[in-house]
Design a protein around this motif. Sequence first.
Motif, PDB file in Angstrom:
ATOM      1  N   ALA A 185     -10.974  20.486  28.457  1.00  0.00           N
ATOM      2  CA  ALA A 185     -12.262  21.036  28.879  1.00  0.00           C
ATOM      3  C   ALA A 185     -12.139  21.875  30.146  1.00  0.00           C
ATOM      4  O   ALA A 185     -11.559  21.430  31.139  1.00  0.00           O
ATOM      5  N   VAL A 218     -17.709  20.603  31.416  1.00  0.00           N
ATOM      6  CA  VAL A 218     -18.328  19.587  30.570  1.00  0.00           C
ATOM      7  C   VAL A 218     -19.828  19.531  30.844  1.00  0.00           C
ATOM      8  O   VAL A 218     -20.276  19.833  31.954  1.00  0.00           O
ATOM      9  N   ILE A 253     -18.827  20.106  26.880  1.00  0.00           N
ATOM     10  CA  ILE A 253     -18.360  21.287  26.160  1.00  0.00           C
ATOM     11  C   ILE A 253     -19.419  21.703  25.150  1.00  0.00           C
ATOM     12  O   ILE A 253     -19.772  20.936  24.246  1.00  0.00           O
ATOM     13  N   HIS A 256     -17.870  27.347  24.747  1.00  0.00           N
ATOM     14  CA  HIS A 256     -16.627  27.067  25.469  1.00  0.00           C
ATOM     15  C   HIS A 256     -15.480  27.879  24.871  1.00  0.00           C
ATOM     16  O   HIS A 256     -15.406  28.049  23.659  1.00  0.00           O
TER      17      HIS A 256
END
Length: 326
Positions: free
Chosen positions: A131, A134, A136, A140
């Motif tokens: 990630a 966060v 995600i 993303h």
Amino acid sequence: MEKVIVTGADGFIGSHLCEKLVQDGKKVKAFVYYNSFNSWGWLDSIDKSILDEIEIFAGDIRDPNGVRVALKGMDIVYHLAALIAIPFSYHSPDSYVDTNIKGTLNVLQASKDLNLSRVLVTSTSEVYGTAEYVPIDEKHPYKAQSPYSATKIAADRLAESFYRSFNLPVTIVRPFNAFGPRQSARAVIPTIISQLLSGQTLIKLGALSPTRDFNYVKDIANAFVAISDSEKTLGQEINIATEQEISIGRLAEELISQINPSASIVCDSERIRPPKSEVERLLGSSAKIRSLTDWVPQFTFSEGIAETIAWFRNNQENYKPNIYNI
């Protein structure tokens, strides 16, 4: 009656999805991997009253002709067939290209030519890699940290291209880490539980620090159906996530406390991914699926773990806890 086909129906999530679809009154065809043992995978273990309602098609997702025959006359395809084990993708990446990319292309081509009304292509949270932020969400960036994730990124983008180029009614469904009854031993929760139930007191694991967003398999099956029932999801890619994370080490400690408190964890170097390949953190956003469908998880993590342990207690013969399953 709506006619649906599930590819990868003999697998973990696929078998649960078939059960759900039968219970919902759909006419279900299960695409299973052809083999000379006439094994239907996990479908062989489901309730006979449900199995009797399922039409079985044995084939190979890599064969375009077989895929076309299987999809003929269907309304919806749930495409789950894939090779998924990350360590095996280091070993045999060609097979992942053939199955995950070419197999998905076969489903997309057949769906376009046969005018299916919905096509759901199964992705994975591994396409995001570690990630960068966060939770995600679907915006993303993608990061191919294993050959497996690279082939799933490619399959997703093929699916997007068929939506944009041919107006194929595609949705990309992206579950974060699944768990539950029937999961294969290559996954971490079955790895831990099977070792504990076999009486082992030294539980062999790889890296303990990575975190995962674990989703109970019945909630995932419900999410697939909710996504296919909503017109708002056409052309979208959608996470299935709980927005909760737990480290592998903490997970192992919790399972040890429930099954055999005298056990302890040892690091097995064979199970550790290459440093640049390890996905350190996965924590997904469920905002999009909640905004586009009426789906909400029905199981807490504790409830899902309890059902999973109970199932494994009665099915230990299906697992080989003394070996590393790649």
